[in-house]
Design an enzyme around this catalytic site. Structure first.
Site, PDB file in Angstrom:
ATOM      1  N   GLU A 151       0.634  -1.313  -0.155  1.00  0.00           N
ATOM      2  CA  GLU A 151      -0.039   0.162  -0.031  1.00  0.00           C
ATOM      3  C   GLU A 151       0.863   1.400   0.013  1.00  0.00           C
ATOM      4  O   GLU A 151       0.545   2.299   0.510  1.00  0.00           O
ATOM      5  CB  GLU A 151      -1.031   0.061   1.190  1.00  0.00           C
ATOM      6  CG  GLU A 151      -1.912  -1.417   1.078  1.00  0.00           C
ATOM      7  CD  GLU A 151      -3.030  -1.235   2.110  1.00  0.00           C
ATOM      8  OE1 GLU A 151      -3.220  -0.147   2.689  1.00  0.00           O
ATOM      9  OE2 GLU A 151      -3.559  -2.166   2.529  1.00  0.00           O
ATOM     10  N   TYR A 181     -19.459  -9.843   1.309  1.00  0.00           N
ATOM     11  CA  TYR A 181     -19.475  -8.286   0.837  1.00  0.00           C
ATOM     12  C   TYR A 181     -20.757  -7.998   1.275  1.00  0.00           C
ATOM     13  O   TYR A 181     -21.869  -8.333   0.851  1.00  0.00           O
ATOM     14  CB  TYR A 181     -19.413  -8.396  -0.583  1.00  0.00           C
ATOM     15  CG  TYR A 181     -19.204  -6.796  -1.054  1.00  0.00           C
ATOM     16  CD1 TYR A 181     -17.758  -6.529  -1.379  1.00  0.00           C
ATOM     17  CD2 TYR A 181     -20.193  -6.110  -1.351  1.00  0.00           C
ATOM     18  CE1 TYR A 181     -17.699  -5.024  -1.859  1.00  0.00           C
ATOM     19  CE2 TYR A 181     -19.955  -4.761  -2.043  1.00  0.00           C
ATOM     20  CZ  TYR A 181     -18.734  -4.283  -2.114  1.00  0.00           C
ATOM     21  OH  TYR A 181     -18.610  -3.101  -2.626  1.00  0.00           O
TER      22      TYR A 181
END
Lengths: 528, 528
Positions: A259, A449
């Site tokens: 990241e 999700y």
């Protein structure tokens, strides 16, 4: 022009009067206090970068590639999360990077990092800007200034190996742009996260993205053959001289998902795929989520499988099977759970998988619904985020979050997350619509999700969101889930990473960070 | 009892008189100067461990689990490489670990590592002892002493999840033992390296092993869901709360393949598989290696594929298609290249893959040879190493080495390695038989495994071997191959790792090593 969270102004979708009515009726959502300033009305902080730093950066990349213009800085000030959009609508003066710098070569990136290390300037790498976890937001800590390094000029298809099915792509290429370049060679990546229209190759790698065709083509990290990452310590090529190797550790594991905190990924060599000769589609319905999840698990554990396989829970199925215009008016949860399958590849390979999968799903209680629901899903597969602006305009919270776990732990985790969301939003007095689907399956487990629509606490929407978010993250780690299956850690999940992986693992990441980025300039406040 | 390189004394195979004659005739191999001392005739160095260290170790694990007996130390003094066996036969006094210590818990391992860190005692983890790259040999550097930590007591199947198809296994379990324990649950690992009878779970993980069924079940590292590794800094659990995650870097990548230099792996949670309902077999023949490799590549790139797929080059095919007793007497290389395929799984899933693969292979020039050659291979699949003793007894060099690369680079790499081996052994005046096969296939590339039989330089076999080994490693990295596809780095490939991955990657590994093992006691002289 209003600042939209997603999509072009042309794509903007107003909610129909019936949905607006439903939101008001069911969720107490109201547009009365909603602000939606135009982009040029949003105030950002002055650039703090000193002239000599600006000149140094200009001398590295060329003056035209260093910008302190407010609009350029604003557009890289936030990602695409719910708090990001709320910030954009808040009327407050936002913090933003002090400059946007767009290098063209690894050497330029290295020079920027060395200058910034020396001068204590924080650096946030920026690709598509689609982070939903605060991954690109400026966190200044004690740095003198903060710049965005924009990867937009790393936009080439550098080479293609049509025998080994590999291609090297610039980190700044968006999904559609990369696919367009590969198409000329009869190839595709096959990576379709919902952020596909904007997100880019470097971001996919830096965050371990996973796309809707992961069952067929794998996660993005699994497609990465090798890549180049620029750190303050130097330019590193990561990856062995072969698709697989036993020559020591696989450092791709360490750098993928880092990241932007260890370095800036500039180009990625990917395993790519031939454009499929054939696509097949079939949707199924199961009596409930448990039956559907069991069937989907059996398919993937057998070793066969579609390119796309998705299972919606009862609530999401009822919404999916209803046209957008009539959400909230259907006789919904009578319909069971919707399972979508799609098969891509050669004629033989799609037929054999379709037949095997179909036979298994039917034998495990599935009923065929034909091609229709899959084709409908495929048409709108990247469209959902566009709806968020309309929902926010109507005073609704609209948020998604995701996790993953082993199959045996799916019921416990799903229940814990659902209950935590419900409890926490109920505290602020709003009913809540919680939908869930499985869209990434593995032999050992799957993703979960969640899409959440609730009425906004108009007095303090930030606190409403953060309290819920924190409680859900805690519920996830307490109930054996991962803090993120494909959204990454960023700023928003950062406090929960040590809870999931433990302090000694964090100390290993810090040791690597300290070695490669001793001044700590790279994306502070994120990941670790 | 003579010290055999592989197998029990009962398994020992003398070479037939005809093979002995062939070796003599073709390779100038002669048994005249061959030594083969019995195990109890091999001399090893005295233990250098001081009594207070021994007492400290005894107090950690119990006196019965600390041994300084010469036979125990000898059996952990070497792995199973050609130089290892030559050492055993050399008549020299061998270095060996000063003690063998067998802990029972992670806490005991941690205490050993802390004691050894403090007292500057090197530690070599030991599982099955099947390293062929010097991975377990004692390298003392400047340490006061060196001990082996034997993982043999980590021998439990700790738990099984028959829904998620996962199981946690002790690092010291051998392949057959682990499979026996899993079989009761209807499960198998499906990992079959040639070292299967002896190698163990921890070693598979520490070296990124790959087995003969990798096309179906994946490499060992791909099966690892999570694991425990004990470092001097503490006990670490590596792996997220899900089969796949985007919660930062995947530290499994860093620790798998770390070859005992970061810590000692004590237990591994694996993705396991249901015992197959059905097996199908079919062998094919191709006119040459190029045609065969192209066909095999098309199969794997289509996405279908057998559980096992192997392709032998012309030379190896001629030997494989000949019974062991008549090697060297056949009309060999008229027969083209042999391709073996095997399919495991459900009835439907084996049938569909077999049909698809068969159709592709036949369309690309393959001719079916029926089941026979595959069944014959399956029967003897772990037997080849047993032959090495017999070859050595007859004065032959018998060595294997392996690499991998992208499909487009296979011809170049195969040619370069073959030529280098030939050139270097020719220097010592011996003809050489070089056989090659592909046994691990990926969408992007494949492994190349070479078996070499040559006449031994009876005056200086060590130099003969090392010069060839070094030249081949250099040829591999110079020609785009990886220094190891599944044998690991160990001591023997160590100089070539920086050439393959670069110094900055090595510095990252060193940063991790320094963080976790600041005294540097873990497996010195290996990997980095």
């Amino acid at each position: 022009m209003t600042a939209t969270l997603w999509g072009t102004p042309e794509e903007k979708k107003e909610l129909s009067p019936s949905i607006q009515k439903m939101l008001k009726k069911l969720l107490n959502a109201s547009s009365d206090n909603v602000q939606h300033p135009a982009e040029n009305e949003i105030k950002i902080a002055e650039s703090r970068l000193e002239e000599d730093d600006l000149n140094a950066l200009r001398s590295i990349v060329g003056a035209e590639y260093v910008s302190t213009e407010p609009l350029q800085r604003l557009r890289r000030a936030r990602g695409k999360s719910y708090p990001d959009l709320m910030d954009m609508r808040s009327g407050k003066t936002l913090d933003a990077p002090d400059a946007v710098v767009a290098p063209d070569t690894e050497k330029e990136v290295l020079e920027i990092l060395r200058h910034c290390s020396e001068r204590k300037i924080a650096v946030v790498p920026f690709g598509g800007g689609t982070s939903v976890v605060g991954g690109v937001n400026p966190v200044r800590e004690n740095f003198r200034a903060l710049i965005t390094v924009d990867l937009t000029r790393f936009d080439k298809l550098e080479d293609v190996d049509t025998v080994s099915l590999e291609a090297t792509l610039g980190a700044g290429l968006s999904g559609p742009h990369a696919e367009m370049l590969l198409e000329k060679h009869g190839l595709q990546i096959g990576h379709y996260p919902q952020s596909f229209p904007y997100a880019c190759i470097g971001g996919y790698a830096a965050t371990r993205s996973s796309g809707q065709s992961s069952a067929g083509y794998g996660r993005f990290d699994e497609m990465v053959r090798s890549f180049t990452i620029v750190t303050p310590q130097g330019i590193i090529h990561v990856g062995h001289n072969a698709p697989k190797s036993a020559a020591g550790p696989d450092l791709r594991g360490l750098f993928l998902g880092s990241e932007g905190t260890f370095g800036i990924i500039t180009r990625v060599r990917l395993r790519v795929h031939r454009i499929p000769e054939v696509k097949r589609y079939e949707a199924f319905s199961f009596k409930d989520f448990e039956a559907g999840a069991n069937a989907v698990r059996q398919v993937v554990q057998t070793g066969t499988g579609p390119t796309v396989i998705r299972l919606s829970d009862e609530m999401e199925s009822s919404v999916n099977l209803t046209s957008t215009d009539s959400i909230g008016e259907s006789d919904a949860d009578q319909r069971g759970c919707l399972c979508l399958t799609m098969y891509e590849g050669t004629d033989d390979h799609t037929r054999s998988r379709h037949e095997e999968t179909r036979k298994l799903l039917l034998s495990l209680g599935g009923k065929s619904l034909g091609e229709g629901p899959v084709r409908q899903w495929e048409k709108g597969r990247f469209g959902a985020p566009v709806l968020r602006d309309g929902l926010l305009d109507n005073g609704a919270v609209c948020e998604t979050l995701e996790t993953a776990t082993d199959w045996s732990n799916v019921p416990r985790l799903k229940k814990a997350v659902t209950q935590t969301i419900g409890d926490h939003l109920a505290k602020t007095g709003t009913p809540v619509l919680i939908m869930c689907h499985v869209s990434h399956v593995y032999k050992g487990g799957c993703s979960l999700y969640f899409t959440i629509i609730a009425g906004q606490d108009s007095k303090d929407p930030e606190t409403q969101w953060w309290n819920t978010k924190k409680a859900v993250c805690q519920a996830i780690v307490d109930n054996g889930g991962t803090v993120s299956h494909h959204h990454a850690v960023g700023h928003d999940h950062r406090d929960y990473l040590p809870e999931e992986i433990g302090e000694t693992n964090i100390s290993v990441l810090c040791a690597v960070k300290n070695h490669l980025d001793p001044a700590g300039i790279l994306n502070p406040g994120k990941l670790i």
